[in-house]
Design a protein around this motif. Structure first.
Motif, short mmCIF file in Angstrom:
data_model
loop_
_atom_site.label_atom_id
_atom_site.label_comp_id
_atom_site.label_asym_id
_atom_site.label_seq_id
_atom_site.Cartn_x
_atom_site.Cartn_y
_atom_site.Cartn_z
N GLY A 53 8.95 4.09 -43.70
CA GLY A 53 7.88 3.16 -43.27
C GLY A 53 7.33 3.43 -41.88
O GLY A 53 6.12 3.33 -41.66
N SER A 54 8.21 3.79 -40.92
CA SER A 54 7.76 3.90 -39.54
C SER A 54 6.77 5.05 -39.34
O SER A 54 5.99 5.04 -38.39
CB SER A 54 8.96 4.10 -38.62
OG SER A 54 9.62 5.31 -38.95
N ALA A 57 3.54 3.52 -39.19
CA ALA A 57 3.55 2.23 -38.51
C ALA A 57 2.16 1.87 -38.02
O ALA A 57 1.69 0.75 -38.19
CB ALA A 57 4.53 2.27 -37.34
N ILE A 58 1.51 2.82 -37.38
CA ILE A 58 0.14 2.60 -36.94
C ILE A 58 -0.77 3.26 -37.95
O ILE A 58 -0.76 4.48 -38.11
CB ILE A 58 -0.10 3.14 -35.53
CG1 ILE A 58 0.78 2.33 -34.57
CG2 ILE A 58 -1.55 3.02 -35.12
CD1 ILE A 58 1.40 3.15 -33.53
N VAL A 64 1.10 9.40 -33.59
CA VAL A 64 1.40 8.34 -32.62
C VAL A 64 2.61 7.53 -33.11
O VAL A 64 3.49 7.19 -32.32
CB VAL A 64 0.18 7.41 -32.41
CG1 VAL A 64 0.52 6.30 -31.43
CG2 VAL A 64 -1.02 8.20 -31.94
N SER A 65 2.66 7.24 -34.41
CA SER A 65 3.77 6.46 -34.96
C SER A 65 5.10 7.18 -34.71
O SER A 65 6.06 6.58 -34.23
CB SER A 65 3.59 6.24 -36.46
OG SER A 65 2.34 5.68 -36.72
N ILE A 69 8.14 5.96 -32.27
CA ILE A 69 9.51 5.71 -32.73
C ILE A 69 10.50 6.58 -31.94
O ILE A 69 11.59 6.13 -31.58
CB ILE A 69 9.62 6.00 -34.25
CG1 ILE A 69 8.86 4.92 -35.02
CG2 ILE A 69 11.07 6.03 -34.70
CD1 ILE A 69 9.29 3.51 -34.73
#
Lengths: 101, 228
Positions: A53-54, A57-58, A64-65, A69
Motif C-alpha cells: 500500500g505505501s 501512498a501519494i 515520493v511515496s 517511507i
C-alpha cells in the motif's frame, strides 16, 4: 435503498467482527503455541499494511511515496517518538512535492 | 472504578499521532461524500457509525457507480473482517471487564490496533478506550470539517498528509524491529506475501491482508519457539 439504511448495515457488519472475538479470546485461557501465534500477528499485520500500500501512498507519485517511507524508517530508527516521526515525514514529503518530484 | 484515570490519559495521548493521521484522510472523505451528494447528516453517521477508513471510500465509490446495496455491504464486511484477527489479538494480550467490551471493540482499527498491540507492558481497557477516543475524534471531526470546508485546503498539503498513516505504521514497527530480528522477519515476510497476493489479484485486498497475516504468523509459530 436509503443511504442511511446502507450506512447502518455497513456499521453492523463492521462492528460484529470487532466485537465477537473479544468475548472468546481471553488472556490465560490460551495455549502457549497459540499465544506465540497471536504475538506475531501485530508484526505481520504491520508488514501487510505497509506493503504494498505505501508505494502508492501519494496518489500517482510512487517515488515520493517510497522516499517518504524510507525517511520515516530512518527517522524511526533513531527516535522512538511516533509523533516526531510522523511530523518529520510529512515535512519531508511536503518539501519533495514542493520541489516538483 | 470502571476506568483507570492514568491509563485513560496515556491512551488519549498515544492516540495523537493517529488523530493527525486520520484527520486529513477524513477531510478527504467528507469532501468526497459531499461530491457524490450524500447529505451532511448521512456523512456524519457514516464516519461516526462505521469508523473504518478504506472501506468507507470503497463503499462511496461503489454507491456512486450505482452498485447495489447488498454488494456494497458484503464488500465492506470482507474488507473489514481483518479486524476480527486484531480484536482477538488485543483480547489475547489483556482481559477486560465484560461490560467494557462493546466500547473497546468498536474502536479497533488497523491503527489503534497497531499502537495498542505493540505497546510495552500490558494494555488495560482504559488505555484502549482513551486511544480509540482520540482516534475516533480525528475521524469524525475531520469528516465534518471536510464536508463543510474541505475545499480550502491547498492540494499539496492534502497530498503530503497522505503519507501520515504509513509513517505511523513505520514509526510503530521500526523500534520493535530494532529490538527483535523475529519481528522484522515476520513483518517483511507478511509484506512480501501481501504484495505477491496483490500482484496475482485472486482475492480482494481485504482478504489478501488476512491471508498474509494468517500464513506468516502460522509459519512463524512453527519456525520460532517461545523464547524469541
Amino acid at each position: 435503498m436509503d443511504v442511511l439504511i446502507i450506512i447502518i448495515l455497513m456499521a453492523v457488519v463492521t462492528y460484529l467482527p470487532r466485537l465477537i472475538p473479544m468475548y472468546f479470546f481471553n488472556v490465560g485461557k490460551i495455549p502457549a503455541k497459540l499465544k506465540l501465534f497471536f504475538s506475531f500477528i501485530p508484526y505481520a499485520a504491520l508488514g501487510a499494511l505497509i506493503l504494498p500500500g505505501s508505494i502508492n501512498a501519494i496518489n500517482g507519485k510512487p517515488i515520493v511515496s517510497i522516499l517518504g517511507i524510507t525517511c520515516a524508517a530512518v527517522i524511526a530508527w533513531f527516535n522512538s517518538n511516533i509523533i516526531i516521526t510522523v511530523f518529520l515525514t510529512i515535512a519531508a514529503v511536503y518539501l519533495m512535492l514542493l520541489t516538483g518530484l | 472504578m470502571l476506568l483507570n484515570k492514568t491509563d485513560l490519559k496515556n491512551g488519549i495521548y498515544s492516540g495523537i499521532p493517529i488523530f493527525i493521521g486520520y484527520f486529513p484522510i477524513a477531510i478527504t472523505f467528507g469532501l468526497l461524500a459531499k461530491s457524490v451528494n450524500i447529505s451532511f447528516f448521512e456523512s456524519f453517521c457514516f464516519s461516526a457509525l462505521v469508523f473504518a477508513g478504506a472501506s468507507q471510500f470503497v463503499s462511496i465509490n461503489m454507491y456512486h457507480a450505482g452498485i447495489g446495496a447488498g454488494e456494497i455491504i458484503l464488500t465492506v464486511f470482507l474488507l473489514n473482517f481483518r479486524h476480527f484477527l486484531m480484536s482477538a489479538t488485543i483480547s489475547s494480550k489483556s482481559s477486560f471487564k465484560k461490560i467494557l467490551i462493546p466500547i473497546i471493540s468498536f474502536g479497533i482499527t488497523d491503527e489503534t490496533f497497531a499502537v495498542a498491540a505493540l505497546k510495552e507492558g500490558g494494555i488495560s481497557g482504559s488505555y484502549i478506550i482513551g486511544l480509540n477516543f482520540t482516534s475516533y475524534s480525528g475521524w469524525v471531526i475531520g469528516t465534518v470539517i471536510g464536508y463543510i470546508a474541505g475545499d480550502f485546503l491547498p492540494h499539496v498539503i492534502q497530498s503530503s498528509f497522505s503519507i501520515c498513516i504509513y509513517a505511523l505504521f513505520v514509526a510503530i514497527l521500526i523500534p520493535a524491529v530494532r529490538k527483535s530480528f523475529t519481528a522484522g522477519f515476520i513483518a517483511v515476510a507478511a509484506g512480501a506475501a501481501n504484495s505477491m497476493l496483490g500482484y496475482f489479484s485472486l482475492f480482494s485486498s481485504g482478504w489478501n491482508i488476512i491471508i498474509s497475516i494468517l500464513l506468516v504468523s502460522a509459519a512463524g509459530m512453527f519456525i520460532f519457539n517461545e523464547d524469541n
